[in-house]
Design a protein around this motif. Structure first.
Motif, PDB file in Angstrom:
ATOM      1  N   LYS A 128       2.011 -14.154   6.009  1.00 47.77           N
ATOM      2  CA  LYS A 128       1.200 -15.337   5.746  1.00 47.77           C
ATOM      3  C   LYS A 128      -0.014 -14.989   4.890  1.00 47.77           C
ATOM      4  N   GLY A 129      -0.352 -13.719   4.834  1.00 49.17           N
ATOM      5  CA  GLY A 129      -1.500 -13.286   4.055  1.00 49.17           C
ATOM      6  C   GLY A 129      -1.162 -12.880   2.639  1.00 49.17           C
ATOM      7  N   SER A 130       0.031 -13.228   2.170  1.00 50.44           N
ATOM      8  CA  SER A 130       0.425 -12.890   0.801  1.00 50.44           C
ATOM      9  C   SER A 130      -0.546 -13.479  -0.205  1.00 50.44           C
ATOM     10  N   SER A 131      -0.844 -12.725  -1.252  1.00 49.09           N
ATOM     11  CA  SER A 131      -1.769 -13.196  -2.276  1.00 49.09           C
ATOM     12  C   SER A 131      -1.069 -14.166  -3.234  1.00 49.09           C
ATOM     13  N   PHE A 132      -1.837 -14.748  -4.121  1.00 51.57           N
ATOM     14  CA  PHE A 132      -1.308 -15.685  -5.123  1.00 51.57           C
ATOM     15  C   PHE A 132      -0.143 -15.070  -5.883  1.00 51.57           C
ATOM     16  N   PHE A 133      -0.241 -13.761  -6.184  1.00 54.11           N
ATOM     17  CA  PHE A 133       0.789 -13.084  -6.973  1.00 54.11           C
ATOM     18  C   PHE A 133       1.854 -12.407  -6.104  1.00 54.11           C
ATOM     19  N   GLY A 134       1.663 -12.394  -4.779  1.00 51.76           N
ATOM     20  CA  GLY A 134       2.659 -11.804  -3.901  1.00 51.76           C
ATOM     21  C   GLY A 134       2.294 -10.455  -3.327  1.00 51.76           C
ATOM     22  N   GLY A 135       1.070  -9.987  -3.525  1.00 50.56           N
ATOM     23  CA  GLY A 135       0.644  -8.730  -2.917  1.00 50.56           C
ATOM     24  C   GLY A 135       0.441  -8.888  -1.423  1.00 50.56           C
ATOM     25  N   LEU A 136       0.805  -7.865  -0.656  1.00 50.98           N
ATOM     26  CA  LEU A 136       0.685  -7.906   0.799  1.00 50.98           C
ATOM     27  C   LEU A 136      -0.365  -6.912   1.287  1.00 50.98           C
ATOM     28  N   ASP A 137      -1.030  -7.259   2.397  1.00 52.61           N
ATOM     29  CA  ASP A 137      -2.083  -6.423   2.984  1.00 52.61           C
ATOM     30  C   ASP A 137      -3.266  -6.223   2.045  1.00 52.61           C
TER      31      ASP A 137
ATOM     32  N   LEU B 297       0.835  -1.191   0.000  1.00 49.59           N
ATOM     33  CA  LEU B 297       0.000   0.000   0.000  1.00 49.59           C
ATOM     34  C   LEU B 297       0.876   1.248   0.000  1.00 49.59           C
ATOM     35  N   VAL B 298       0.337   2.357  -0.470  1.00 45.02           N
ATOM     36  CA  VAL B 298       1.056   3.635  -0.392  1.00 45.02           C
ATOM     37  C   VAL B 298       1.134   4.055   1.071  1.00 45.02           C
ATOM     38  N   THR B 299       2.309   4.491   1.491  1.00 43.99           N
ATOM     39  CA  THR B 299       2.568   4.753   2.907  1.00 43.99           C
ATOM     40  C   THR B 299       2.492   6.243   3.254  1.00 43.99           C
ATOM     41  N   ASN B 300       2.524   6.506   4.557  1.00 47.33           N
ATOM     42  CA  ASN B 300       2.493   7.885   5.039  1.00 47.33           C
ATOM     43  C   ASN B 300       3.660   8.707   4.517  1.00 47.33           C
ATOM     44  N   ILE B 301       4.855   8.136   4.518  1.00 49.56           N
ATOM     45  CA  ILE B 301       6.030   8.898   4.073  1.00 49.56           C
ATOM     46  C   ILE B 301       5.924   9.240   2.590  1.00 49.56           C
TER      47      ILE B 301
ATOM     48  N   PRO C  40       0.491   2.321   6.134  1.00 53.35           N
ATOM     49  CA  PRO C  40      -0.285   2.848   5.007  1.00 53.35           C
ATOM     50  C   PRO C  40      -0.968   4.160   5.365  1.00 53.35           C
ATOM     51  N   VAL C  41      -0.924   5.106   4.456  1.00 58.03           N
ATOM     52  CA  VAL C  41      -1.688   6.331   4.650  1.00 58.03           C
ATOM     53  C   VAL C  41      -3.160   5.968   4.546  1.00 58.03           C
ATOM     54  N   TYR C  42      -4.007   6.639   5.331  1.00 56.95           N
ATOM     55  CA  TYR C  42      -5.444   6.385   5.184  1.00 56.95           C
ATOM     56  C   TYR C  42      -6.227   7.636   5.522  1.00 56.95           C
ATOM     57  N   SER C  43      -7.546   7.554   5.336  1.00 59.06           N
ATOM     58  CA  SER C  43      -8.451   8.692   5.320  1.00 59.06           C
ATOM     59  C   SER C  43      -8.062   9.626   4.176  1.00 59.06           C
ATOM     60  N   VAL C  44      -7.881   9.002   3.009  1.00 55.87           N
ATOM     61  CA  VAL C  44      -7.513   9.709   1.783  1.00 55.87           C
ATOM     62  C   VAL C  44      -8.664   9.578   0.797  1.00 55.87           C
ATOM     63  N   SER C  45      -9.084  10.676   0.200  1.00 49.93           N
ATOM     64  CA  SER C  45     -10.181  10.636  -0.763  1.00 49.93           C
ATOM     65  C   SER C  45      -9.724   9.994  -2.063  1.00 49.93           C
ATOM     66  N   ASP C  46     -10.691   9.585  -2.872  1.00 54.61           N
ATOM     67  CA  ASP C  46     -10.355   9.015  -4.173  1.00 54.61           C
ATOM     68  C   ASP C  46      -9.684  10.056  -5.069  1.00 54.61           C
TER      69      ASP C  46
END
Length: 332
Positions: A249-258, A142-146, A177-183
């Motif tokens: 352990k939650g990595s997706s089939f393609f390797g995405g995290l979170d 995910l895109v992070t705060n920094i 991850p940064v959050y409370s971000v509008s589309d």
């Protein structure tokens, strides 16, 4: 009732409910098991960034150890967070299947009915159908705060995440991850990064996000069957974001995290019924009609596992209970 009036009624109903009650939590404070990290922090104090990364993304390490390593790494400077060159996963595309088979709608709804899940919410996921995807890339993290703070400093974009206390970036949460971000802010970030790097970043389409999360076999969760140590959902009891990648352990089939838990994620698509499906006149449909809400995916630390399913389609209501972030997609 007019659409705007219906939207206001929904918002008032949600606002009237205490946040903890809305999450199904008691009024009294409940301390998570990982509240004290000092004992594991002492064990890894002085570790190098590469050693900390190996702890964070190693399935054998305890959650306490992974969180402590992520905290240290965020303060040291997380080398996984490459703002101008984010780590992307190549996905070949082609004809893929997304969505939920019609025969499973009632099965899934019954499984989560004790959490207040309504069958009509699950019906939005049906039917399972074929879509054609061009080859694309999706962010591993995910895109992070920094990263978002850098964007704000360089562009003076007029939207500071409301999750930042007093509108200030917290260095201790740099690799969260940064959050409370509008589309619109998420899309502005992607456009800015595209201009800066001369690449083609954007928000993922809903079908791209689901395929990247569920894989070709249409998993219910990115890793398969739900397990608490695979995602930062309300079951974990953390009630806070975690550094990206802390649930390997939650990595997706393609390797995405979170891609399940931590924070919800914007997609670029506005809510609409799937081909062959039925438009559901629930709160999400009302919100979509009122404000053209884009569909969110992935669940969050504030919500139970039912919202973290790969096929679940939902939308924002602009409250702390719905922490929304984003990950990048890229045209190949």
């Amino acid at each position: 009732m007019k659409i705007k009036e219906a939207f206001s009624a929904i918002a008032e109903e949600i606002n009237a409910m205490p946040t903890r009650a809305a999450m199904g939590l008691p009024e009294q404070y409940l301390a998570p098991e990982v509240e004290q990290l000092t004992h594991v922090g002492a064990e890894i104090y002085g570790a190098s960034p590469s050693e900390l990364i190996s702890i964070i993304e190693t399935c054998e390490a305890s959650l306490e150890m992974r969180l402590a390593a992520g905290l240290f790494l965020g303060l040291l400077g997380d080398p996984r967070i490459r703002g101008a060159d984010p780590e992307m996963i190549d996905i070949a595309g082609g004809e893929v299947r997304i969505g939920l088979p019609l025969k499973l709608v009632s099965v899934v709804a019954d499984r989560y009915k004790e959490r207040g899940v309504k069958q009509e919410w699950i019906a939005k996921e049906a039917p399972r159908h074929v879509v054609r995807l061009d080859p694309y890339r999706i962010g591993k993290y995910l895109v992070t705060n920094i990263e978002f703070a850098t964007f704000l400093r360089e562009t003076w974009y007029p939207e500071v995440p409301t999750s930042w206390a007093f509108g200030r970036f917290n260095p201790a949460l740099s690799n969260h991850p940064v959050y409370s971000v509008s589309d619109t802010a998420a899309m502005a970030y992607a456009e800015w990064l595209s201009r800066t790097t001369r690449r083609s970043f954007r928000l993922p389409r809903e079908s791209e996000w689901e395929y990247a999360a569920a894989g070709p076999d249409g998993r219910a969760f990115p890793w398969g069957e739900f397990a608490e140590d695979c995602a930062n959902t309300l079951e974990s009891g953390l009630l806070m974001t975690t550094p990206v990648g802390c649930f390997p352990k939650g990595s997706s089939f393609f390797g995405g995290l979170d891609m399940a838990g931590n924070v919800e994620e914007w997609t670029s698509d506005f809510y609409a019924a799937y081909p062959g499906g039925t438009t559901i006149g629930d709160d999400l449909a009302t919100l979509a009609a009122a404000r053209n809400y884009r569909v969110c995916r992935g669940g969050a630390f504030t919500r139970f596992q039912d919202l973290a399913r790969c096929q679940r389609r939902h939308g924002p209501v602009g409250l702390p209970l719905y922490p929304i972030s984003f990950r990048l997609a890229e045209d190949i």
